[in-house]
Design an enzyme around this catalytic site. Structure first.
Site, PDB file in Angstrom:
ATOM      1  N   LYS A   1      58.397  45.741  73.948  1.00  0.00           N
ATOM      2  CA  LYS A   1      58.591  47.044  74.280  1.00  0.00           C
ATOM      3  C   LYS A   1      59.869  47.840  73.995  1.00  0.00           C
ATOM      4  CE  LYS A   1      55.770  49.659  75.782  1.00  0.00           C
ATOM      5  NZ  LYS A   1      54.425  50.328  75.307  1.00  0.00           N
TER       6      LYS A   1
ATOM      7  N   TYR B   1      57.453  40.608  77.378  1.00  0.00           N
ATOM      8  CA  TYR B   1      56.736  41.940  77.407  1.00  0.00           C
ATOM      9  C   TYR B   1      57.888  43.013  77.165  1.00  0.00           C
ATOM     10  CZ  TYR B   1      55.095  46.507  79.415  1.00  0.00           C
ATOM     11  OH  TYR B   1      55.006  47.667  79.858  1.00  0.00           O
TER      12      TYR B   1
ATOM     13  N   THR C   1      58.319  51.935  79.002  1.00  0.00           N
ATOM     14  CA  THR C   1      58.568  51.295  80.371  1.00  0.00           C
ATOM     15  C   THR C   1      59.795  51.148  80.736  1.00  0.00           C
ATOM     16  OG1 THR C   1      58.411  49.394  81.530  1.00  0.00           O
ATOM     17  CG2 THR C   1      58.347  49.004  79.335  1.00  0.00           C
ATOM     18  N   ASP C   2      60.286  51.396  81.921  1.00  0.00           N
ATOM     19  CA  ASP C   2      61.647  51.046  82.256  1.00  0.00           C
ATOM     20  C   ASP C   2      61.949  49.729  82.432  1.00  0.00           C
ATOM     21  OD1 ASP C   2      60.133  50.019  84.561  1.00  0.00           O
ATOM     22  OD2 ASP C   2      61.012  51.208  86.055  1.00  0.00           O
ATOM     23  N   GLU C   3      61.289  48.565  82.088  1.00  0.00           N
ATOM     24  CA  GLU C   3      61.399  47.201  82.129  1.00  0.00           C
ATOM     25  C   GLU C   3      62.405  46.883  80.829  1.00  0.00           C
ATOM     26  OE1 GLU C   3      58.378  44.676  83.119  1.00  0.00           O
ATOM     27  OE2 GLU C   3      57.087  46.180  84.231  1.00  0.00           O
TER      28      GLU C   3
HETATM   29  P1  NAD Z   1      46.535  48.612  80.011  1.00  0.00           P
HETATM   30  O1  NAD Z   1      46.813  47.194  79.612  1.00  0.00           O
HETATM   31  O2  NAD Z   1      45.828  49.161  81.076  1.00  0.00           O
HETATM   32  O3  NAD Z   1      45.967  49.109  78.587  1.00  0.00           O
HETATM   33  C1  NAD Z   1      46.125  48.970  77.437  1.00  0.00           C
HETATM   34  C2  NAD Z   1      45.154  49.430  76.334  1.00  0.00           C
HETATM   35  O4  NAD Z   1      45.405  49.212  74.939  1.00  0.00           O
HETATM   36  C3  NAD Z   1      43.889  48.767  76.688  1.00  0.00           C
HETATM   37  O5  NAD Z   1      42.691  49.580  76.634  1.00  0.00           O
HETATM   38  C4  NAD Z   1      43.759  47.925  75.539  1.00  0.00           C
HETATM   39  O6  NAD Z   1      42.289  47.587  74.963  1.00  0.00           O
HETATM   40  C5  NAD Z   1      44.548  48.672  74.278  1.00  0.00           C
HETATM   41  N1  NAD Z   1      45.060  47.798  73.335  1.00  0.00           N
HETATM   42  C6  NAD Z   1      45.635  46.640  73.480  1.00  0.00           C
HETATM   43  N2  NAD Z   1      45.911  46.126  72.224  1.00  0.00           N
HETATM   44  C7  NAD Z   1      45.372  47.051  71.334  1.00  0.00           C
HETATM   45  C8  NAD Z   1      45.456  46.825  69.946  1.00  0.00           C
HETATM   46  N3  NAD Z   1      45.833  45.926  69.168  1.00  0.00           N
HETATM   47  N4  NAD Z   1      44.980  48.021  69.223  1.00  0.00           N
HETATM   48  C9  NAD Z   1      44.415  48.939  69.823  1.00  0.00           C
HETATM   49  N5  NAD Z   1      44.302  49.001  71.331  1.00  0.00           N
HETATM   50  C10 NAD Z   1      44.878  47.925  71.945  1.00  0.00           C
HETATM   51  O7  NAD Z   1      47.907  49.118  80.140  1.00  0.00           O
HETATM   52  P2  NAD Z   1      48.587  50.502  80.972  1.00  0.00           P
HETATM   53  O8  NAD Z   1      48.950  49.965  82.236  1.00  0.00           O
HETATM   54  O9  NAD Z   1      47.576  51.745  80.732  1.00  0.00           O
HETATM   55  O10 NAD Z   1      49.811  50.942  79.892  1.00  0.00           O
HETATM   56  C11 NAD Z   1      49.773  51.844  78.850  1.00  0.00           C
HETATM   57  C12 NAD Z   1      51.148  51.861  78.195  1.00  0.00           C
HETATM   58  O11 NAD Z   1      51.977  52.339  79.138  1.00  0.00           O
HETATM   59  C13 NAD Z   1      51.777  50.604  77.899  1.00  0.00           C
HETATM   60  O12 NAD Z   1      52.304  50.874  76.254  1.00  0.00           O
HETATM   61  C14 NAD Z   1      52.862  50.212  78.720  1.00  0.00           C
HETATM   62  O13 NAD Z   1      53.590  49.413  78.078  1.00  0.00           O
HETATM   63  C15 NAD Z   1      53.153  51.676  79.176  1.00  0.00           C
HETATM   64  N6  NAD Z   1      53.714  51.506  80.643  1.00  0.00           N
HETATM   65  C16 NAD Z   1      52.961  51.115  81.639  1.00  0.00           C
HETATM   66  C17 NAD Z   1      53.310  51.018  83.244  1.00  0.00           C
HETATM   67  C18 NAD Z   1      52.205  50.552  84.088  1.00  0.00           C
HETATM   68  O14 NAD Z   1      52.977  50.410  85.320  1.00  0.00           O
HETATM   69  N7  NAD Z   1      51.162  50.131  83.969  1.00  0.00           N
HETATM   70  C19 NAD Z   1      54.477  51.629  83.350  1.00  0.00           C
HETATM   71  C20 NAD Z   1      55.085  52.149  82.329  1.00  0.00           C
HETATM   72  C21 NAD Z   1      54.865  52.117  80.956  1.00  0.00           C
HETATM   73  P1  TYD Z   2      52.885  43.631  88.263  1.00  0.00           P
HETATM   74  O1  TYD Z   2      51.847  44.547  88.827  1.00  0.00           O
HETATM   75  O2  TYD Z   2      52.632  42.561  87.592  1.00  0.00           O
HETATM   76  O3  TYD Z   2      53.840  44.695  87.270  1.00  0.00           O
HETATM   77  P2  TYD Z   2      55.317  44.363  86.954  1.00  0.00           P
HETATM   78  O4  TYD Z   2      55.504  42.942  86.428  1.00  0.00           O
HETATM   79  O5  TYD Z   2      55.152  45.065  85.332  1.00  0.00           O
HETATM   80  O6  TYD Z   2      56.159  44.780  87.783  1.00  0.00           O
HETATM   81  O7  TYD Z   2      53.791  42.948  89.157  1.00  0.00           O
HETATM   82  C1  TYD Z   2      54.544  43.963  90.432  1.00  0.00           C
HETATM   83  C2  TYD Z   2      55.471  43.094  91.138  1.00  0.00           C
HETATM   84  O8  TYD Z   2      54.465  42.146  92.010  1.00  0.00           O
HETATM   85  C3  TYD Z   2      56.216  42.015  90.373  1.00  0.00           C
HETATM   86  O9  TYD Z   2      57.513  41.968  90.975  1.00  0.00           O
HETATM   87  C4  TYD Z   2      55.580  40.912  90.281  1.00  0.00           C
HETATM   88  C5  TYD Z   2      54.509  40.813  91.859  1.00  0.00           C
HETATM   89  N1  TYD Z   2      53.489  40.215  91.999  1.00  0.00           N
HETATM   90  C6  TYD Z   2      53.143  39.256  92.909  1.00  0.00           C
HETATM   91  O10 TYD Z   2      54.032  39.009  93.696  1.00  0.00           O
HETATM   92  N2  TYD Z   2      51.943  38.586  92.971  1.00  0.00           N
HETATM   93  C7  TYD Z   2      50.907  38.743  92.089  1.00  0.00           C
HETATM   94  O11 TYD Z   2      49.901  38.281  91.822  1.00  0.00           O
HETATM   95  C8  TYD Z   2      51.312  39.908  90.947  1.00  0.00           C
HETATM   96  C9  TYD Z   2      50.223  40.032  89.744  1.00  0.00           C
HETATM   97  C10 TYD Z   2      52.424  40.353  90.742  1.00  0.00           C
END
Ligand code: NAD
Ligand code: TYD
Length: 351
Positions: A161, A157, A132-134
């Site tokens: 990562k 988080y 992630t970019d975070e």
């Molecule tokens: P998500 O929470 O929707 O899915 C995570 C999946 O991992 C779930 O299916 C969960 O059951 C599985 N999981 C969790 N713990 C586990 C374990 N111990 N063993 C096996 N499986 C396990 O997450 P997402 O949003 O799809 O993100 C996927 C990846 O992409 C993550 O690594 C996250 O850090 C990265 N990412 C997400 C975003 C975003 O905006 N959602 C952006 C950049 C990077």
């Molecule tokens: P989120 O979807 O949790 O992603 P991330 O924290 O990884 O960026 O949140 C996106 C943005 O929205 C973040 O600045 C937090 C804000 N947010 C709210 O204002 N209200 C909400 O209920 C949630 C879940 C997030």
């Protein structure tokens, strides 16, 4: 070419889109989807590919080193695309240990198993860590995250990562382990668990419930359509040199409040409401602790080297996303009621 690829976290939001892309696009690949099915894992996300001959689901925990080592002995994986993680910042604030366990220990377990399994010859092998970019921390009003921006994670988080990214690079440096990493901005699209901002807001607007906005709603995120992320992972997996990192982003920055206002406008239109009705649901609530102000990705490296660009404008992507949630109310209802977690027992009890 025939390959066996392990995708972890394939029942989650991004993982399910990636698994579908790979299963459909690469009939010669055997795709093994390993997922623990935590609250965020939902096999209904990928029910459409369940019976494809080149696909197999395995329920398991990446934190269980013995299980992971056995899995790598049973299958000769050519590659691993690792997405399994605890992914929600708010949960990491209340329960950091779950993030250290899955995101750090789980990743290192996979690295160890892959290193052991591939030790005789790393040729043609690849470990792809999806990050992630975070990890770069928070930006002020100006500037972007580049691939060489120093890590400065600010939440449990992002710290977990960042730690896993460091372990992947350390294995690359120490053991010449073949890896690639990508750091992506906020994803949006179908199948996102409704604890994240957009699906939560869509569901609340539909049900006339308050839309919680943290603080003043001035935090900025750079939004990318989930399938564009999956396409980028495909490009990087197949074309990047070992040891490379790519930033992936949408050049698409929005303050949370502007984003929610746009969403309200789209929803008013789709639900046949008077324009301005849904906005009345906006409710400012206590800010997230340590809330990162701004994320913004410079994605020019992947654009230049791998010719990847986002395929959708945000307005179009957001409209498609709203349509999907409105057309898939059952998916949402089954999450809200908890019924989605029974899917595994129903479908896999005699396999
Ligand atoms: P998500 O929470 O929707 O899915 C995570 C999946 O991992 C779930 O299916 C969960 O059951 C599985 N999981 C969790 N713990 C586990 C374990 N111990 N063993 C096996 N499986 C396990 O997450 P997402 O949003 O799809 O993100 C996927 C990846 O992409 C993550 O690594 C996250 O850090 C990265 N990412 C997400 C975003 C975003 O905006 N959602 C952006 C950049 C990077
Ligand atoms: P989120 O979807 O949790 O992603 P991330 O924290 O990884 O960026 O949140 C996106 C943005 O929205 C973040 O600045 C937090 C804000 N947010 C709210 O204002 N209200 C909400 O209920 C949630 C879940 C997030």
């Amino acid at each position: 070419m025939n390959k066996t690829i392990l995708i972890t976290g394939g029942a989650g939001f991004i993982g399910s889109h990636l698994v579908r892309l790979f299963v459909n696009k690469y009939p010669n690949y055997q795709i093994i989807n390993l997922d623990k099915l935590t609250y965020a894992g939902n096999l209904e996300n990928i029910a459409d590919i369940e019976n494809m001959p080149n696909y197999k689901f395995i329920k398991g925990d990446i934190v269980d080193a013995e299980f992971i080592n056995k899995l790598f002995k049973e299958y000769s994986f050519d590659g691993v695309i690792h997405l399994a993680a605890e992914s929600h910042v708010d949960r990491s604030i209340t329960d950091p240990m779950a993030f250290i366990s899955t995101n750090v220990l789980g990743t290192v377990n996979l690295l160890n198993a892959a290193k052991e399994s591939w030790k005789d010859n790393f040729d043609g092998k690849r470990f792809y860590h999806v990050s992630t970019d975070e990890v770069y921390g928070a930006l002020g009003d100006e500037g972007f995250f580049y691939e060489d921006t120093s890590y400065n994670p600010q939440s449990p988080y992002s710290a977990s990562k960042a730690s896993s990214d460091h372990f992947v690079r350390a294995y690359g440096n120490t053991y010449k382990f073949p890896y690639v990493i990508s750091n992506c901005s906020n994803n949006y699209g179908p199948n996102q668990f409704p604890e994240k901002l957009l699906p939560l807001a869509i569901n609340n607007i539909k049900n006339n419930k308050p839309i919680p906005i943290y603080g003043k709603g001035e935090n900025i995120r750079d939004w990318l359509y989930v399938l564009d992320h999956a396409r980028a992972i495909d490009e990087i997996y197949h074309k990047a040199d070992n040891g490379k990192t790519y930033n992936i982003g949408g050049h698409n920055e929005w303050t949370n409040i502007d984003l929610i206002r746009l969403l309200c406008k789209i929803m008013d239109h789709k639900l046949g409401r008077v324009e301005g009705d849904s906005e009345k649901l906006i409710t400012y609530v206590t800010d997230r602790a340590g809330h990162d102000l701004r994320y913004a990705i410079d994605a020019s490296l992947i654009e230049k080297e791998l010719a990847w660009v986002p395929s959708l404008t945000f307005e179009l992507g957001l409209e498609k996303t709203v349509d999907w949630y409105l057309e898939n109310q059952k998916w949402m209802d089954r999450i809200v009621s908890g019924d989605y977690s029974k899917y595994y027992d129903k479908m896999y009890s005699n396999r």
